[in-house]
Design an enzyme around this catalytic site. Structure first.
Site, PDB file in Angstrom:
ATOM      1  CG  HIS A 125      44.820  43.024  46.343  1.00  0.00           C
ATOM      2  ND1 HIS A 125      45.763  42.257  47.001  1.00  0.00           N
ATOM      3  CD2 HIS A 125      44.910  44.275  46.887  1.00  0.00           C
ATOM      4  CE1 HIS A 125      46.385  43.003  47.903  1.00  0.00           C
ATOM      5  NE2 HIS A 125      45.891  44.229  47.847  1.00  0.00           N
ATOM      6  CG  ASP A 162      50.733  47.562  47.520  1.00  0.00           C
ATOM      7  OD1 ASP A 162      50.209  48.511  46.916  1.00  0.00           O
ATOM      8  OD2 ASP A 162      50.231  47.072  48.557  1.00  0.00           O
ATOM      9  CG  HIS A 164      48.073  45.625  51.379  1.00  0.00           C
ATOM     10  ND1 HIS A 164      47.982  46.977  51.103  1.00  0.00           N
ATOM     11  CD2 HIS A 164      47.596  45.453  52.630  1.00  0.00           C
ATOM     12  CE1 HIS A 164      47.463  47.597  52.154  1.00  0.00           C
ATOM     13  NE2 HIS A 164      47.227  46.705  53.095  1.00  0.00           N
ATOM     14  CG  ASP A 246      50.298  50.320  50.064  1.00  0.00           C
ATOM     15  OD1 ASP A 246      51.382  49.989  49.564  1.00  0.00           O
ATOM     16  OD2 ASP A 246      49.231  49.729  49.829  1.00  0.00           O
TER      17      ASP A 246
END
Length: 310
Positions: A125, A162, A164, A246
């Site tokens: 991120h 991931d 996200h 995740d």
């Protein structure tokens, strides 16, 4: 050649505060499971401290200085609403960068077939001049630039599974036609980027949004129809995996329904692709994964697959 496992105790000293999902126990459970007898032949290396000058070639130099200056002498300080630093965070962030780069070295020099880097804070991120989503520096992007600068290769691909979207990696790759970023992620979800219309300067960004509840059938369809052909068409000379676990059905931060075997399958497909494209060179970097039991199980299955045990 074998699989290299890279980690460092300093990464446990990055304290995000009570109740924070990106906690030191994430790394503790991973380090613990790799103490099992079946991993006695796993090659191991401690993550060195990353090179600040290298980080400044990828991130805004003023931003890098700002992050390092923000590390407190005591207590915990926020960089944004969910990204925190403590006295140990600076060294942990440098170990995460250094671990990614030493893994690239081992794989590019032919000492190891592939590598898994278990460090924190994660990185995908982190944008050019902004920390967010638990991330300070973008380990995958820095590793890609390191590989090009040191070994003279041209094309590096990052595959991010991931849950996200890795807005930071996309941000750092967007305008470089020789860097390819592919992501499968729950959509819509934090951080709000990752639409399939976001394609980069040369169709070098490939986003595949997954609706909540997606599991084995959906991720296999995404890989077979879009992910694998897209990466293969780019013809990478090195494949970096942003390995977030995740997407597991037990993870508290999202709503995909992967099981540990899905990470086995995805890893195997990416290894086969790398075998065809770039001599099997794969460097995998830990990103998310916040349910500790499923994080441990998924990481074990991922590394078993890298080792050729599946």
């Amino acid at each position: 050649m074998a699989t290299l496992f890279v980690t460092h105790h300093d990464c446990i000293e990055h304290d995000t505060g009570p109740g924070h999902p990106e906690c030191a126990d994430r790394l503790r459970v991973i380090q613990r499971v790799f103490e099992a007898e079946e991993f006695m032949f796993l090659h191991r290396e401690e993550a060195p401290l990353g090179d600040i000058d290298l980080i400044k070639k990828v991130h805004d130099p003023a931003y890098v200085d700002k992050v390092m200056a923000s590390i407190p002498d005591h207590g915990i300080e926020p960089l944004d609403g969910d990204t925190y630093v403590s006295p140990g965070s600076g060294r942990a962030a440098l170990r995460s960068v250094g671990g990614a780069c030493v893994a690239v070295d081992a794989v590019m020099e032919g000492h190891e077939k592939n590598a898994f880097v278990a460090t924190r804070p994660p990185g995908h991120h982190a944008e050019y001049d902004r920390a967010m989503g638990f991330c300070l520096f973008n380990n995958a992007a820095i590793a890609a630039h390191h590989a090009r600068n040191k070994f003279g290769i041209k094309r590096v691909a990052v595959m991010d599974f991931d849950v996200h979207h890795g807005n930071g990696t996309q941000d750092l790759f967007y305008n470089d036609a020789d860097l390819f970023y592919c992501s499968t992620h729950q959509w819509p979800l934090y951080p709000g980027t990752g639409a399939e219309s976001e394609r980069g300067c040369a169709n070098n960004i490939l986003n595949v949004g997954m609706v909540a509840g997606s599991g084995t059938a959906e991720v296999q369809e995404a890989f077979n129809s879009t992910v694998l052909p897209g990466i293969a068409a780019f013809k990478p000379e090195l494949l970096i995996i942003s390995a977030g676990f995740d997407g597991h059905k037990n993870d508290p931060l999202a709503g995909l329904c992967y099981v540990a075997d899905d990470f086995v399958w995805m890893t195997k497909q990416l290894m086969d692709l790398a075998e065809e494209q770039c001599g099997g060179r794969v460097v995998s970097l830990l990103e998310g994964g916040y349910d500790l039991p499923s994080l441990a199980t998924s990481a074990v299955q991922h590394v078993r697959t890298l080792m050729g045990a599946h």
